[in-house]
Design an enzyme around this catalytic site. Structure first.
Site, PDB file in Angstrom:
ATOM      1  CG  MET A 106      73.324  -4.268  15.433  1.00  0.00           C
ATOM      2  SD  MET A 106      72.017  -4.028  14.524  1.00  0.00           S
ATOM      3  CE  MET A 106      71.026  -2.766  14.978  1.00  0.00           C
TER       4      MET A 106
ATOM      5  CG  ASP B 246      77.241   1.274  21.934  1.00  0.00           C
ATOM      6  OD1 ASP B 246      78.394   2.021  22.285  1.00  0.00           O
ATOM      7  OD2 ASP B 246      76.452   1.084  22.730  1.00  0.00           O
TER       8      ASP B 246
ATOM      9  CB  SER C 192      73.058  -4.703  20.952  1.00  0.00           C
ATOM     10  OG  SER C 192      72.241  -4.318  19.757  1.00  0.00           O
ATOM     11  CB  THR C 193      71.137  -8.003  18.089  1.00  0.00           C
ATOM     12  OG1 THR C 193      70.911  -6.809  17.542  1.00  0.00           O
ATOM     13  CG2 THR C 193      70.420  -9.150  17.421  1.00  0.00           C
TER      14      THR C 193
ATOM     15  CG  HIS D  94      72.059  -1.161  22.113  1.00  0.00           C
ATOM     16  ND1 HIS D  94      72.803  -1.412  21.317  1.00  0.00           N
ATOM     17  CD2 HIS D  94      72.596  -0.438  23.067  1.00  0.00           C
ATOM     18  CE1 HIS D  94      73.901  -0.811  21.428  1.00  0.00           C
ATOM     19  NE2 HIS D  94      74.125  -0.137  22.639  1.00  0.00           N
TER      20      HIS D  94
END
Length: 362
Positions: free
Chosen positions: A293, A296, A173-174, A199
């Site tokens: 973050m 998940d 993600s991030t 993401h």
């Protein structure tokens, strides 16, 4: 336990309406303080020096100086986590990729200022607030030089292993745009297939995959529903609307893009992909959770490990945001936490030792 700190945010956008919408939305979060809003880079730089914000939201496209040029100018002098605000267009997505490579930590779609804004704004701003808070804890990594375009072999890639059952799975993600841009070029052209959930907003994963395809010896593309999963190929789940799963196709696999509610506030979700990998590939799978973050992927990675597959996570020092990897470590899903650059070689090595006893963590 100490309460979350207040995150000071500077908004940089040439649109007065966008500045207003973001200021109102971010200010609705009790842990966010909007300390200023600038309409141009000159004013923004003055505010950066005077206000010392924790996070900057930056418009990708501004008339006087585009956001990428401004990002590249201030980031070496003030390593402030920066979240790019980008339009839902192909040009906006391409520019956003440049921003991520330059050191931005996340991309947020620009709020649509047309009909329906009021009804959709609360959910949109809740997501933006969460990502801005996460960005405050991000480690800013200045842009790396993009590798030269790869020379792929002319001969077709042949799937390894009986039935082509081996598979590699990645979730991020991030900070994942930079992380995937770093490690995917390390995989050889004939490696087992790679499936990825990163993401990202809708319409951004296609340009992202195309950008990676130009730097890797494996073929990288945005996944399509029903396509076969082949060796020498990395498939990235389309952002925004559907989850990505593996489905059986003879002795191999195919992609299924399926409807469903968000899982761990995400769609596509790493957990959904990893759970399908665990069901179908079992001991033939190696999964890894990268920077990001939230949680998940932690439950899905544990499912892969419980099914006999091998599992890794990115370590804290090399993660932009140590959320998803930490969750995978704390729930026992990850066998080992490694620096980012070490993950590709270890994943390939573990495929060769997938029936051996799992490593004992320190």
């Amino acid at each position: 336990m100490a309460p979350p700190r207040i995150v000071k945010v500077l908004i940089v956008d040439d649109s007065a309406m966008v500045r207003k919408v973001l200021t109102m939305g971010l200010s609705s979060d009790r842990f966010i303080q909007v300390v200023g809003a600038a309409s141009n880079p000159d004013t923004a730089w003055q505010m950066i020096q005077a206000l010392r914000p924790d996070v900057i939201t930056l418009d990708v496209e501004m008339p006087e100086m585009d956001g990428i040029t401004f990002l590249r100018s201030f980031l070496p002098k003030a390593r402030i986590p920066t979240v790019m605000i980008s339009a839902h267009t192909r040009d906006g997505a391409q520019t956003s990729m440049d921003a991520m490579e330059a050191g931005a930590v996340d991309i947020i779609p620009k709020p649509a200022l047309g009909a329906g804004l009021a009804s959709g704004l609360p959910a949109m701003m809740a997501d933006i607030c969460a990502r801005v808070r996460a960005a405050a804890d991000a480690h800013v990594v200045l842009g790396r030089t993009r590798p030269a375009a790869p020379q792929r072999p002319a001969a077709p890639v042949i799937s390894r292993g009986p039935g082509g059952g081996e598979i590699l799975a990645l979730g991020s993600s991030t900070g994942g745009v930079q992380a995937l841009g770093t490690i995917l070029p390390m995989f050889p052209h004939d490696c087992p297939p790679i499936v990825i959930v990163q993401h990202m907003p809708e319409a951004f994963t296609g340009p992202f995959a195309a950008r990676l395809d130009g730097t890797c010896t494996v073929h990288v593309r945005e996944a399509q529903d029903g396509e076969l999963v082949e060796a020498g190929t990395a498939l990235i789940a389309p952002g925004g609307k559907r989850h990505m799963e593996l489905d059986r196709a003879g002795r191999g696999y195919r992609i299924r893009l399926v409807e469903g509610p968000a899982v761990c506030f995400s769609r596509p979700s790493v957990d959904v992909l990893f759970n399908s990998v665990a069901r179908l590939a079992g001991a033939n799978a190696v999964g890894a959770i990268l920077t990001g973050m939230g949680r998940d992927g932690a439950a899905g990675l544990l499912a892969i490990r419980n099914a006999g597959g091998r599992t890794l996570s990115q370590d804290q020092d090399s993660s932009v945001v140590y959320g998803m990897p930490m969750a995978a470590w704390e729930n026992g899903a990850s066998e080992a936490a490694l620096p980012l650059d070490d993950i590709p070689a270890r994943m390939l090595h573990l495929l060769g030792t997938r029936t051996s006893r799992p490593e004992i963590r320190a």
